[in-house]
Design a protein around this motif. Sequence first.
Motif, short mmCIF file in Angstrom:
data_model
loop_
_atom_site.label_atom_id
_atom_site.label_comp_id
_atom_site.label_asym_id
_atom_site.label_seq_id
_atom_site.Cartn_x
_atom_site.Cartn_y
_atom_site.Cartn_z
N ALA A 118 -0.12 62.94 -10.07
CA ALA A 118 -0.35 61.50 -10.27
C ALA A 118 -1.83 61.22 -10.43
CB ALA A 118 0.22 60.72 -9.08
N ASN A 119 -2.64 61.89 -9.63
CA ASN A 119 -4.09 61.73 -9.69
C ASN A 119 -4.64 62.14 -11.06
OD1 ASN A 119 -6.70 61.36 -8.78
ND2 ASN A 119 -6.15 62.12 -6.74
N ILE A 120 -4.18 63.33 -11.51
CA ILE A 120 -4.65 63.85 -12.80
C ILE A 120 -4.20 62.93 -13.93
CG2 ILE A 120 -4.41 65.74 -14.44
CD1 ILE A 120 -4.21 67.61 -12.00
N THR A 121 -2.93 62.51 -13.87
CA THR A 121 -2.43 61.60 -14.90
C THR A 121 -3.25 60.32 -14.93
OG1 THR A 121 -0.25 62.43 -14.31
CG2 THR A 121 -0.32 60.59 -15.85
N GLY A 122 -3.59 59.81 -13.74
CA GLY A 122 -4.39 58.60 -13.67
C GLY A 122 -5.73 58.75 -14.34
N HIS A 123 -6.44 59.84 -14.05
CA HIS A 123 -7.73 60.08 -14.70
C HIS A 123 -7.56 60.26 -16.20
CE1 HIS A 123 -9.37 60.88 -10.62
NE2 HIS A 123 -10.41 60.30 -11.18
N GLY A 124 -6.46 60.95 -16.57
CA GLY A 124 -6.18 61.17 -17.99
C GLY A 124 -6.01 59.86 -18.73
N ILE A 125 -5.23 58.93 -18.12
CA ILE A 125 -5.00 57.64 -18.77
C ILE A 125 -6.31 56.86 -18.90
CG2 ILE A 125 -3.88 55.39 -18.46
CD1 ILE A 125 -1.50 56.89 -17.24
N ALA A 126 -7.13 56.88 -17.85
CA ALA A 126 -8.40 56.17 -17.91
C ALA A 126 -9.31 56.76 -18.99
CB ALA A 126 -9.10 56.22 -16.55
N LEU A 127 -9.33 58.10 -19.08
CA LEU A 127 -10.15 58.76 -20.09
C LEU A 127 -9.67 58.43 -21.50
CD1 LEU A 127 -12.50 60.85 -20.29
CD2 LEU A 127 -10.74 62.58 -20.63
N LEU A 128 -8.35 58.45 -21.68
CA LEU A 128 -7.76 58.15 -22.98
C LEU A 128 -8.11 56.73 -23.42
CD1 LEU A 128 -5.89 59.97 -24.69
CD2 LEU A 128 -3.99 58.53 -23.96
N ALA A 129 -8.01 55.79 -22.45
CA ALA A 129 -8.34 54.40 -22.76
C ALA A 129 -9.78 54.29 -23.22
CB ALA A 129 -8.10 53.51 -21.54
N ARG A 130 -10.67 55.05 -22.57
CA ARG A 130 -12.08 54.99 -22.96
C ARG A 130 -12.32 55.65 -24.31
NH1 ARG A 130 -15.61 53.45 -19.22
NH2 ARG A 130 -14.70 52.97 -17.22
N LEU A 131 -11.65 56.79 -24.56
CA LEU A 131 -11.85 57.49 -25.83
C LEU A 131 -11.36 56.66 -27.00
CD1 LEU A 131 -10.96 61.26 -25.28
CD2 LEU A 131 -13.16 60.23 -25.82
N ILE A 132 -10.17 56.08 -26.87
CA ILE A 132 -9.58 55.38 -28.01
C ILE A 132 -10.25 54.04 -28.24
CG2 ILE A 132 -7.46 54.34 -28.91
CD1 ILE A 132 -5.90 56.49 -27.55
N THR A 133 -10.46 53.25 -27.18
CA THR A 133 -10.92 51.89 -27.40
C THR A 133 -12.32 51.63 -26.87
OG1 THR A 133 -10.18 50.98 -25.31
CG2 THR A 133 -8.54 51.17 -27.02
N ALA A 134 -12.99 52.67 -26.37
CA ALA A 134 -14.33 52.49 -25.80
C ALA A 134 -14.35 51.30 -24.86
CB ALA A 134 -15.38 52.32 -26.90
N VAL A 135 -13.28 51.14 -24.07
CA VAL A 135 -13.13 49.93 -23.25
C VAL A 135 -14.29 49.78 -22.28
CG1 VAL A 135 -11.64 51.05 -21.56
CG2 VAL A 135 -11.54 48.58 -21.84
#
Lengths: 221, 307
Positions: A13-30
């Motif tokens: 769950a921890n890894i998935t959480g970091h993965g989702i946050a990283l993905l959000a930053r990579l795709i949308t530079a949020v």
Amino acid sequence: MTGQLRPLRRLAANITGHGIALLARLITAVRAEWRGADPVPRQRVYYANHVSNADMPMIWAVLPPNLRRHVRPVAAADYWLKTPLRAFVGPEVFNCVLVDRRPDRDGSTGDPLDNILAALNDGASLILFPEGNRNMTEDPLLPFKAGLYNIARACPQVDLVPTWVANLTEVMPKGEVIPLPLMTTVIFGEPVHLQEGEDKDAFLERAARALVQLKPEDHAP
Amino acid sequence: MLLFLGTCGLLLVLTMIGEGLRARYAPGGDNPEIETYMTRVHSWWAMVLLVSLALLTGKVGVLVLFGFASLAALREFLTLTYKRQADHTTLALAFYVVLPLQYVFVGLGWQGLYTVFIPVYAFLLLPVFTALRGDADRFLARVAETQWGLMIAVYCASHVPALLKLQFDGVAMDRGVLLIAFLVMVVQFGDLLDFFFGRRIGRTRIVPDLSPRTWEGLVCGTASAMLIGAALAWLTPFGVPGAMLMAGAASLSGHFGALVFAAIKRDKGVKDWSHLIPGQGGVLNQLDSVLFAAPVFYHLTHLVWAV
């Protein structure tokens, strides 16, 4: 689930959480814009506009990790318990507070407000979408449900922080499958509290106005 | 290698000039002109290191670097355009199909295709996908903005690595890498010196409402770019007079390109394209002049010198 598997599940769950946050930053530079509130660990309810399923992960991703640990998104039980994957992502990765949107049906978990107040009493902060449903109209916001008012009345010490997620309608409109890599911003405004003698409608209208004020201008030709 | 050392040396001199000015006039770092100059020089350090790294890994490295620069630039551009849900398929195609294909065509060296793919095929096909979704609200503005974004962020940007594919009479194959270095350096230093001279001796603004750029800065910037071009003529097959003219043409189109971008930013009501590079705006802020110069430089080289 057996006892040995639990730490593994938490790690996943921890890894998935970091993965989702990283993905959000990579795709949308949020990017977070702390306009009316600072990123400090106070107990807060971040109440936000809701246009897509990606709203909640975006807010979650821009919160600094020390705040993120204490934030629990309020989410619909009927959506997040539908499949085993969602049941993993919702309750375990995001640590969602699940509420029943149709409490009158069979198998109801009771008044949705009970779970929310229990989480607040535990000291958690919340991410809440007071419109109750995704906004598909051209209007910036749907009328708020009573939930935000009930929270403000029951927990007057908690900061209610208006949180505008900008540009997500374009990234992934309802019904589309492929997200576009456009830039998004999450804007945090000045906290609101229930004023003395303020009735439900007046409070909800003031809270909605505080949220809409954060909306950036359109770039329409 | 010589070029890399030379560039580092030049940047070192520019950094020292800046530090010297800062120490002499504004030790606290409160002179905005000097600070802007210094941030620009710093961004060139980063850019030179990145480009050198890409050049070291070979042609694939250059393609990948500019491919990602295109993606970041297109993202900044299309974030500010007017969109409706009916544009979703078109925009997804622009990001995920047109952009990678353009770089694949450049990589394969299919010149007949990469010079017309976006201006002809994407231009004709993408509006079809928008029209099929049946939303006519401000239709022309929507498809035009998308096409403009693709032209500038993908088509123009891809003409930098396309220089790798040009061939010259009796010259070794790796000439393209040196041409890229030549183009980027004359345009960027021209831009930097335009800014510098504009602040020092600039009087007459070119477009007073739009941009602080001045005619004096433009003339001095272009002249300096031509001198730099002459000094770097050994990188190119142009010869010294040819290198000066090419540097002048590239630098001039770069200057006016920056003016066009200033107008777009004003129209969209933003100062910077994004916050991707801390303190310096977005990728488009950094690349605007190179994007305008690249296709001009490519086609002149192709017409006059390539076989």
